[in-house]
Design a protein around this motif. Structure first.
Motif, PDB file in Angstrom:
ATOM      1  N   VAL A  63       0.796  -1.071   0.183  1.00  0.00           N
ATOM      2  CA  VAL A  63       0.504  -0.065   0.176  1.00  0.00           C
ATOM      3  C   VAL A  63       0.511   1.169  -0.035  1.00  0.00           C
ATOM      4  O   VAL A  63       0.589   2.596  -0.946  1.00  0.00           O
ATOM      5  CB  VAL A  63      -1.064  -0.142   1.281  1.00  0.00           C
ATOM      6  N   LYS A  64       1.842   1.518   0.850  1.00  0.00           N
ATOM      7  CA  LYS A  64       3.322   2.542   1.230  1.00  0.00           C
ATOM      8  C   LYS A  64       3.909   2.884  -0.295  1.00  0.00           C
ATOM      9  O   LYS A  64       4.033   4.330  -0.879  1.00  0.00           O
ATOM     10  CB  LYS A  64       3.412   2.261   1.665  1.00  0.00           C
TER      11      LYS A  64
ATOM     12  N   VAL B 201       1.140   4.063  -2.963  1.00  0.00           N
ATOM     13  CA  VAL B 201       0.394   5.545  -1.828  1.00  0.00           C
ATOM     14  C   VAL B 201       1.600   6.949  -3.045  1.00  0.00           C
ATOM     15  O   VAL B 201       1.067   7.133  -3.298  1.00  0.00           O
ATOM     16  CB  VAL B 201      -0.536   5.565  -1.137  1.00  0.00           C
TER      17      VAL B 201
ATOM     18  N   THR C 228      -8.930   5.543  -3.284  1.00  0.00           N
ATOM     19  CA  THR C 228      -9.391   5.074  -1.769  1.00  0.00           C
ATOM     20  C   THR C 228      -9.830   3.783  -1.326  1.00  0.00           C
ATOM     21  O   THR C 228     -10.139   3.108  -1.326  1.00  0.00           O
ATOM     22  CB  THR C 228      -9.256   5.874  -0.497  1.00  0.00           C
TER      23      THR C 228
ATOM     24  N   ILE D  11      -8.208   0.979  -3.214  1.00  0.00           N
ATOM     25  CA  ILE D  11      -7.066  -0.218  -1.726  1.00  0.00           C
ATOM     26  C   ILE D  11      -7.601  -0.689  -1.014  1.00  0.00           C
ATOM     27  O   ILE D  11      -7.375  -1.707  -0.146  1.00  0.00           O
ATOM     28  CB  ILE D  11      -6.744   1.397  -1.759  1.00  0.00           C
TER      29      ILE D  11
ATOM     30  N   ASP E 155      -9.283   3.927   6.474  1.00  0.00           N
ATOM     31  CA  ASP E 155      -8.622   4.936   5.557  1.00  0.00           C
ATOM     32  C   ASP E 155      -6.930   4.166   4.969  1.00  0.00           C
ATOM     33  O   ASP E 155      -6.632   4.603   6.221  1.00  0.00           O
ATOM     34  CB  ASP E 155      -8.741   5.977   5.405  1.00  0.00           C
TER      35      ASP E 155
ATOM     36  N   THR F  63      -4.844   4.243   3.609  1.00  0.00           N
ATOM     37  CA  THR F  63      -3.911   5.357   2.427  1.00  0.00           C
ATOM     38  C   THR F  63      -3.997   6.801   3.384  1.00  0.00           C
ATOM     39  O   THR F  63      -2.490   6.480   3.071  1.00  0.00           O
ATOM     40  CB  THR F  63      -4.242   5.928   1.209  1.00  0.00           C
TER      41      THR F  63
ATOM     42  N   ARG G   2      -0.374   9.172   2.311  1.00  0.00           N
ATOM     43  CA  ARG G   2      -1.713   9.678   1.124  1.00  0.00           C
ATOM     44  C   ARG G   2      -0.986  11.396   0.946  1.00  0.00           C
ATOM     45  O   ARG G   2      -1.399  11.708   1.932  1.00  0.00           O
ATOM     46  CB  ARG G   2      -2.947   9.817   1.091  1.00  0.00           C
TER      47      ARG G   2
END
Length: 154
Positions: A100-101, A104, A128, A131, A146, A148, A152
């Motif tokens: 994810v990181k 993003v 979002t 994801i 969330d 992210t 984000r």
């Protein structure tokens, strides 16, 4: 007696007229059964969401003069598709968070290159959702959370 016969005759005529046109061999469907037969919408997949996101970005380009190009729109789609591919292969929350990181941060860089015009409110919500849906289906978070937000910038 004549009145009685007349009443019976009128009743028979009324019943036969009111039943005329009804198909007695086929049972009538209830409203619930009729609703069940309505075609259900197909399930929206993440790939469909990405396609809609790209279409929305491209359509906006036709009516405005944003600082991004079709190549940037395609790059956004590639980042999201790569994310989905990698998250599906992941086996732990820790690994999932790294994926994810990474995605993003790539989206942050792309959006910064586009003067923060590529990912605006509706695009942010859609991305979002994509994801969060993917990570929550793996059990890494709740869909409502969330995942992210920590990285984000858009």
């Amino acid at each position: 007696m004549k009145l009685n016969s007349m009443f019976i005759l009128c009743s028979i005529i009324f019943i036969s007229i009111s039943c005329d046109g009804q198909n007695k061999s086929t049972p009538q469907k209830t409203k619930f059964e009729e609703i069940e037969n309505v075609k259900k919408p197909e399930k929206i997949t993440n790939n469909m969401r990405i396609d809609n996101l790209k279409k929305s970005m491209t359509e906006y380009m036709e009516i405005a003069n944003p600082s991004y190009s079709k190549k940037d729109v395609e790059e956004c789609g590639i980042i999201l598709n790569e994310f989905l591919s990698e998250i599906n292969k992941s086996n732990s929350k820790e690994e999932g968070l790294k994926i994810v990181k990474f995605a993003v941060e790539k989206l942050n860089n792309l959006n910064n290159k586009c003067e923060s015009e590529l990912i605006e409110t509706s695009e942010r919500e859609e991305i979002t959702d994509i994801i969060n849906l993917a990570t929550s289906s793996k059990g890494y978070n709740k869909y409502e959370d969330d995942i992210t937000e920590e990285w984000r910038e858009w």
